[in-house]
Design a protein around this motif. Structure first.
Motif, PDB file in Angstrom:
ATOM      1  N   VAL A 659      14.689  47.891  10.181  1.00 16.59           N
ATOM      2  CA  VAL A 659      14.999  46.637   9.507  1.00 16.59           C
ATOM      3  C   VAL A 659      14.441  46.623   8.092  1.00 16.59           C
ATOM      4  CG1 VAL A 659      15.045  45.357  11.675  1.00 16.59           C
ATOM      5  CG2 VAL A 659      12.944  45.387  10.321  1.00 16.59           C
ATOM      6  N   HIS A 660      15.135  45.899   7.225  1.00 17.52           N
ATOM      7  CA  HIS A 660      14.783  45.807   5.816  1.00 17.52           C
ATOM      8  C   HIS A 660      14.694  44.338   5.431  1.00 17.52           C
ATOM      9  CE1 HIS A 660      17.410  49.532   6.229  1.00 17.52           C
ATOM     10  NE2 HIS A 660      16.171  49.972   6.125  1.00 17.52           N
ATOM     11  N   ASN A 661      13.490  43.886   5.136  1.00 15.43           N
ATOM     12  CA  ASN A 661      13.273  42.503   4.721  1.00 15.43           C
ATOM     13  C   ASN A 661      13.289  42.415   3.206  1.00 15.43           C
ATOM     14  OD1 ASN A 661      12.923  40.657   6.938  1.00 15.43           O
ATOM     15  ND2 ASN A 661      11.184  41.917   7.547  1.00 15.43           N
ATOM     16  N   LEU A 662      14.135  41.550   2.679  1.00 13.08           N
ATOM     17  CA  LEU A 662      14.291  41.406   1.235  1.00 13.08           C
ATOM     18  C   LEU A 662      14.103  39.943   0.850  1.00 13.08           C
ATOM     19  CD1 LEU A 662      17.528  43.561   0.933  1.00 13.08           C
ATOM     20  CD2 LEU A 662      15.191  44.322   0.499  1.00 13.08           C
ATOM     21  N   LYS A 663      13.417  39.707  -0.269  1.00 12.31           N
ATOM     22  CA  LYS A 663      13.131  38.347  -0.720  1.00 12.31           C
ATOM     23  C   LYS A 663      13.743  38.145  -2.102  1.00 12.31           C
ATOM     24  CE  LYS A 663       8.873  36.960  -1.818  1.00 12.31           C
ATOM     25  NZ  LYS A 663       7.441  36.639  -1.699  1.00 12.31           N
ATOM     26  N   PHE A 664      14.625  37.156  -2.223  1.00  8.17           N
ATOM     27  CA  PHE A 664      15.319  36.885  -3.479  1.00  8.17           C
ATOM     28  C   PHE A 664      15.055  35.451  -3.928  1.00  8.17           C
ATOM     29  CE2 PHE A 664      17.808  40.313  -1.591  1.00  8.17           C
ATOM     30  CZ  PHE A 664      17.955  41.172  -2.668  1.00  8.17           C
ATOM     31  N   GLY A 665      15.025  35.254  -5.245  1.00  9.98           N
ATOM     32  CA  GLY A 665      14.906  33.918  -5.803  1.00  9.98           C
ATOM     33  C   GLY A 665      16.231  33.184  -5.737  1.00  9.98           C
ATOM     34  N   LYS A 666      16.167  31.870  -5.688  1.00  8.83           N
ATOM     35  CA  LYS A 666      17.390  31.071  -5.609  1.00  8.83           C
ATOM     36  C   LYS A 666      18.242  31.219  -6.865  1.00  8.83           C
ATOM     37  CE  LYS A 666      15.726  27.682  -2.263  1.00  8.83           C
ATOM     38  NZ  LYS A 666      15.386  26.267  -1.978  1.00  8.83           N
ATOM     39  N   ALA A 730      -2.291  32.034   8.361  1.00 12.41           N
ATOM     40  CA  ALA A 730      -2.497  32.174   6.920  1.00 12.41           C
ATOM     41  C   ALA A 730      -2.301  33.607   6.443  1.00 12.41           C
ATOM     42  CB  ALA A 730      -3.887  31.671   6.540  1.00 12.41           C
ATOM     43  N   ASP A 731      -2.759  34.597   7.223  1.00  7.77           N
ATOM     44  CA  ASP A 731      -2.614  35.978   6.756  1.00  7.77           C
ATOM     45  C   ASP A 731      -1.164  36.437   6.787  1.00  7.77           C
ATOM     46  OD1 ASP A 731      -2.618  35.967   9.516  1.00  7.77           O
ATOM     47  OD2 ASP A 731      -4.002  37.649   9.744  1.00  7.77           O
ATOM     48  N   VAL A 732      -0.368  35.895   7.727  1.00  3.99           N
ATOM     49  CA  VAL A 732       1.060  36.205   7.741  1.00  3.99           C
ATOM     50  C   VAL A 732       1.740  35.535   6.547  1.00  3.99           C
ATOM     51  CG1 VAL A 732       3.202  36.047   9.057  1.00  3.99           C
ATOM     52  CG2 VAL A 732       1.050  36.469  10.250  1.00  3.99           C
ATOM     53  N   GLN A 733       1.347  34.289   6.240  1.00  4.59           N
ATOM     54  CA  GLN A 733       1.880  33.613   5.054  1.00  4.59           C
ATOM     55  C   GLN A 733       1.598  34.434   3.795  1.00  4.59           C
ATOM     56  OE1 GLN A 733      -0.081  29.773   5.269  1.00  4.59           O
ATOM     57  NE2 GLN A 733       1.720  28.806   6.154  1.00  4.59           N
ATOM     58  N   ARG A 734       0.375  34.935   3.664  1.00  6.43           N
ATOM     59  CA  ARG A 734       0.019  35.713   2.468  1.00  6.43           C
ATOM     60  C   ARG A 734       0.827  37.000   2.389  1.00  6.43           C
ATOM     61  NH1 ARG A 734      -5.151  33.673   3.780  1.00  6.43           N
ATOM     62  NH2 ARG A 734      -5.630  35.529   5.017  1.00  6.43           N
ATOM     63  N   ASP A 735       1.063  37.633   3.545  1.00  4.75           N
ATOM     64  CA  ASP A 735       1.858  38.859   3.552  1.00  4.75           C
ATOM     65  C   ASP A 735       3.269  38.586   3.046  1.00  4.75           C
ATOM     66  OD1 ASP A 735       2.530  41.635   4.323  1.00  4.75           O
ATOM     67  OD2 ASP A 735       3.738  40.668   5.865  1.00  4.75           O
ATOM     68  N   ILE A 736       3.875  37.492   3.497  1.00  2.00           N
ATOM     69  CA  ILE A 736       5.223  37.136   3.045  1.00  2.00           C
ATOM     70  C   ILE A 736       5.204  36.790   1.560  1.00  2.00           C
ATOM     71  CG2 ILE A 736       7.069  35.424   3.299  1.00  2.00           C
ATOM     72  CD1 ILE A 736       6.251  35.291   6.292  1.00  2.00           C
ATOM     73  N   MET A 737       4.191  36.060   1.133  1.00  2.00           N
ATOM     74  CA  MET A 737       4.093  35.645  -0.258  1.00  2.00           C
ATOM     75  C   MET A 737       3.928  36.852  -1.182  1.00  2.00           C
ATOM     76  SD  MET A 737       1.799  32.488  -1.618  1.00  2.00           S
ATOM     77  CE  MET A 737       0.253  33.268  -1.168  1.00  2.00           C
ATOM     78  N   ASN A 738       3.255  37.892  -0.699  1.00  3.22           N
ATOM     79  CA  ASN A 738       2.997  39.073  -1.524  1.00  3.22           C
ATOM     80  C   ASN A 738       4.191  40.008  -1.641  1.00  3.22           C
ATOM     81  OD1 ASN A 738       0.380  38.281  -2.069  1.00  3.22           O
ATOM     82  ND2 ASN A 738      -0.500  39.417  -0.350  1.00  3.22           N
ATOM     83  N   ARG A 739       5.216  39.808  -0.805  1.00  3.94           N
ATOM     84  CA  ARG A 739       6.403  40.650  -0.923  1.00  3.94           C
ATOM     85  C   ARG A 739       7.086  40.380  -2.262  1.00  3.94           C
ATOM     86  NH1 ARG A 739       8.827  39.305   5.120  1.00  3.94           N
ATOM     87  NH2 ARG A 739       6.969  39.957   6.279  1.00  3.94           N
ATOM     88  N   THR A 740       7.617  41.423  -2.835  1.00  4.88           N
ATOM     89  CA  THR A 740       8.247  41.296  -4.149  1.00  4.88           C
ATOM     90  C   THR A 740       9.426  40.339  -4.092  1.00  4.88           C
ATOM     91  OG1 THR A 740       7.589  43.547  -4.675  1.00  4.88           O
ATOM     92  CG2 THR A 740       9.299  42.570  -6.046  1.00  4.88           C
ATOM     93  N   LEU A 741       9.474  39.407  -5.040  1.00  5.61           N
ATOM     94  CA  LEU A 741      10.577  38.457  -5.159  1.00  5.61           C
ATOM     95  C   LEU A 741      11.522  38.935  -6.251  1.00  5.61           C
ATOM     96  CD1 LEU A 741      11.763  35.629  -4.355  1.00  5.61           C
ATOM     97  CD2 LEU A 741      10.473  34.715  -6.297  1.00  5.61           C
TER      98      LEU A 741
END
Length: 742
Positions: A659-666, A730-741
């Motif tokens: 799986v590939h998780n990708l984070k994009f801005g609106k 909180a640590d899962v939140q930080r992991d998601i937040m640290n992923r490149t946007l």
């Protein structure tokens, strides 16, 4: 009577039934225990329900039960914590508490998990205690033929099973498996009758005319599906839903293929309008979400291998609208797409994702069908029925079984190589002894030792799967899954006892990217550029980089997967191909049709990271591992094109789901949609297998951590599942937040 008292009465009844039928044929024993469970465990109809059928949500679970492959428990289970909490808080009479204590004492050694653990060979248990790999016992990834269910209905299934039972009796075979199936179908009829009576009672009691009308129609639907196969979409969904609930199966199949024709017929006849059809799906979506099985809950639409494409597409579009309008974390709607597909499907999918929904998840059939043919060793017809379940593992719809019951941690294999089978602190054994790494004079020696570590555990984990299948076959028949699996009824065998056409194993991996990046750092810094010795690198890791800041900087600056770097990406390919092809090579040794790895991390990358020492990629002890097949958060520094190029390089023909998780801005969706679509299309054209996309504004996650009450509907892709961001640790939140946007 309190709801908890009723729940525990049912648990006692199941226990007594199990004791009474303990030596009976597994199918008959299971059927009798299921009858003790249902309809007693079912919850009442609630106002607003369009379909009958509720069981306790997954996190509340059933106290005692059986036959439910992957929901509340496994085979025969007892959740002591539920009972213990009730004993301590409910104020029961002493005699009743003693009955509950006796029940707990009985199940302590009698649950399927307990009996399996006691039966494991000593040779297995002494090695499994090491840290590079580990196993659990469960049966996951079951996916029955829901199309057969709604086509034949209960009467058609009864007729089919009776015919096979008669044939088995005539040839002197064991007909008890069929007897168990018939008892399971009779129970399903009784569940329909139970809810029909309840709906009529509530209709007579309510003063709400709208609710009365819904209850009256619900009762009529429940009557109809006992008497004949479903004739409308509402009848088909009701039968499907009760089957799902009584079986405990948490994935919902290629829904457009078995509901599409019902939808089209109802729309054409005027039974439904688009809005009333949407209302039915919205009601189903809400029931799925209240069931709360976040790591599964897949609905797949689109893809090759559908016979009713036009009607299926119509349903798929309606399913996406249901996902857009029901703002929940489940179901995990998934779109399989391919060249030549109706372009409205992808257009609509991106519209929904762009509104901040993490669904649909996208899977590329132009790559995946061929890949599944090779990995599973099956023909194209079967490969076209691949289904990503759970966190992203592949199975073959109602044809294969490959429960992901084991975990391999390649990063710990690297640690075991560096410290000769022990962890970095020297405190405990981690893997096999592969020699003093300080004596290695080439990277090839390092990689050979790494392969030995990984291979030894992959053998062990595959052996566990084989042992488990043998054990399960004696314990439980998993009647509701077996009833709708290819070949089980014809063969007179359960899904775990030779009935399933294609039986295999899948192994979850955590830290695969980190292992590759660590090996790249070792190769680059120690052997190619000679900037560090292995001795110095090991000292830095053992100290968690305290006092070794310069060494850590070198490791962080070494090439990393996800930047279109030939060396780093090549190492990732090498590490992935090695584990995957080795597993494939030993499938026959353990009597399996396939044996495959998956790289589908949920929040396990955070959980596993907490228990993993510092690593040569520059990661400190306790920090999260990379999520799935995507780079460690923040290590992809060369832009989205470089990232997607790296992802597309991994060989898809040897695994069962990465799986590939990708984070994009609106902004990317709102203003640069054409550019985004071109980038995504190029990635898929280059061989990209899938994408899990989260769309958020820059800074939105930070604000949600500061003011969670304002962001209750902010849903993000965690790994193999989605969640409300404010409800995550909180640590899962930080992991998601640290992923490149991007």
């Amino acid at each position: 009577m309190s709801s908890m008292k009723k729940h525990l009465d049912t648990a006692l009844s199941v226990t007594e039934t199990y004791q009474r039928y303990r030596t009976a044929h597994s199918a008959v024993r299971e059927a009798m225990c299921l009858r003790a469970m249902f309809p007693a465990y079912f919850l009442d109809i609630r106002k607003g329900d369009l379909f009958a059928g509720r069981t306790p949500a997954w996190e509340r679970r059933m106290a005692v039960g059986c036959g439910r492959p992957e929901n509340e428990g496994f085979a025969y289970f007892c959740h002591e914590d539920i009972v213990r909490s009730a004993i301590e808080s409910e104020g029961f009479e002493p005699a009743y508490r003693r009955r509950l204590e006796c029940m707990l004492d009985y199940w302590r050694d009698e649950t399927t998990k307990a009996k399996f653990a006691a039966a494991l060979p000593e040779e297995y248990t002494k090695n499994e205690a090491l840290g590079v790999g580990n196993c659990t016992i469960r049966l996951s990834g079951t996916l029955p033929d829901y199309g057969k269910l709604v086509t034949l209905g209960i009467p058609g299934l009864v007729k089919q099973v009776r015919a096979h039972k008669k044939a088995a009796s005539q040839r002197g075979g064991n007909a008890q498996f069929y007897e168990g199936l018939l008892m399971a179908l009779e129970l399903l009829e009784d569940v329909c009758g139970h809810y029909c009576a309840e709906a009529r009672r509530l209709a007579a009691e309510t003063t709400d005319s709208g609710f009365r009308e819904e209850l009256t129609e619900m009762a009529q639907v429940l009557d109809a599906i006992v008497a004949a196969p479903p004739g409308t979409l509402r009848e088909a969904i009701q039968l499907f839903w009760l089957y799902v609930e009584v079986s405990g199966i948490p994935n919902y199949g290629r829904m457009d293929t078995f509901f599409g024709d019902f939808l089209a017929a109802d729309l054409e006849s005027g039974i439904l309008t688009e809005s009333s059809a949407l209302r039915l799906l919205q009601a189903l979506w809400r029931l799925i979400c209240q069931r709360s099985i976040p790591f599964n809950s897949r609905i797949v639409v689109g893809g090759r291998g559908r016979s009713n494409v036009e009607n299926a597409d119509r349903f798929a579009l309606l399913a996406m609208e249901a996902t857009r309008t029901v703002v929940e974390t489940e179901p995990q709607l998934t779109l399989r797409f391919h060249s030549g597909m109706n372009p409205a499907l992808m257009q609509t999918a991106l519209d929904v994702v762009g509104e901040g929904r993490p669904y649909p998840i996208l899977y590329n059939d132009d790559v995946n069908v061929e890949a599944v043919m090779n990995a599973f060793g099956v023909c194209r017809e079967l490969a076209e029925q691949y289904y990503p379940f759970g966190c992203g593992e592949y199975t073959l719809d109602h044809t294969s079984l490959g429960s992901p019951n084991s975990v391999i941690e390649p990063l710990k294999a690297v640690e075991a190589v560096l410290f000769n089978g022990r962890d970095a602190t020297g405190a405990r054994p981690l893997g096999i002894a592969t020699g003093d790494s300080d004596a290695f004079t080439s990277f090839d020696q390092v990689f050979d030792a790494y392969k030995k570590q990984v291979d030894s555990f992959l053998d062990l984990l595959t052996w566990h799967h084989a042992i488990e299948y043998e054990f399960e076959a004696r314990e439980c028949s998993f009647l509701y899954a077996s009833l709708l699996y290819d070949d089980c009824v014809a063969r007179g065998k359960s899904i775990v006892d030779g009935g399933c056409r294609v039986r295999g194993a899948t192994h979850e991996s955590f830290g695969l990217v980190n292992a590759a990046d660590s090996l790249t750092a070792i190769k680059t810094l120690v052997f190619d550029r000679k900037l560090l010795t292995l001795e110095r690198m090991k000292a830095a890791l053992a100290a968690d980089f305290e006092g070794y800041e310069a060494e850590r900087r070198l490791m962080l600056d070494a090439p990393k997967f996800g930047n279109d770097d030939a060396e780093a990406d090549g190492m990732m390919q090498r590490v992935s191909d090695h584990a995957c092809t080795y597993l494939m090579s030993i499938a026959g040794k353990y009597g399996l049709d396939y044996n495959l790895m998956v790289n589908i991390n949920n929040h396990g990358n955070v959980d596993k990271g907490r228990a993993t020492n510092a690593s040569a990629d520059g990661r400190r002890a306790g920090e999260p591992l990379a999520n799935g097949n995507t780079p460690t958060a923040g290590r992809d520094r060369n832009g989205i094109t470089a990232l997607l190029n790296s992802l597309a390089k991994i060989n898809p023909t040897v695994h069962a789901g990465y799986v590939h998780n990708l984070k994009f801005g609106k902004t990317m969706f709102a203003k640069d949609r054409t550019k985004f679509t071109m980038i995504l299309n190029t990635y898929f054209a280059k061989g990209g297998t899938q994408a899990m996309i989260t769309v958020v504004d820059r800074g939105e996650l930070e604000k949600a951590m500061q003011r969670p009450e304002e962001y209750q509907n902010l849903i993000v892709r965690v790994g193999g599942f989605s969640a409300r961001f404010v409800e995550l640790p909180a640590d899962v939140q930080r992991d998601i937040m640290n992923r490149t946007l991007y």
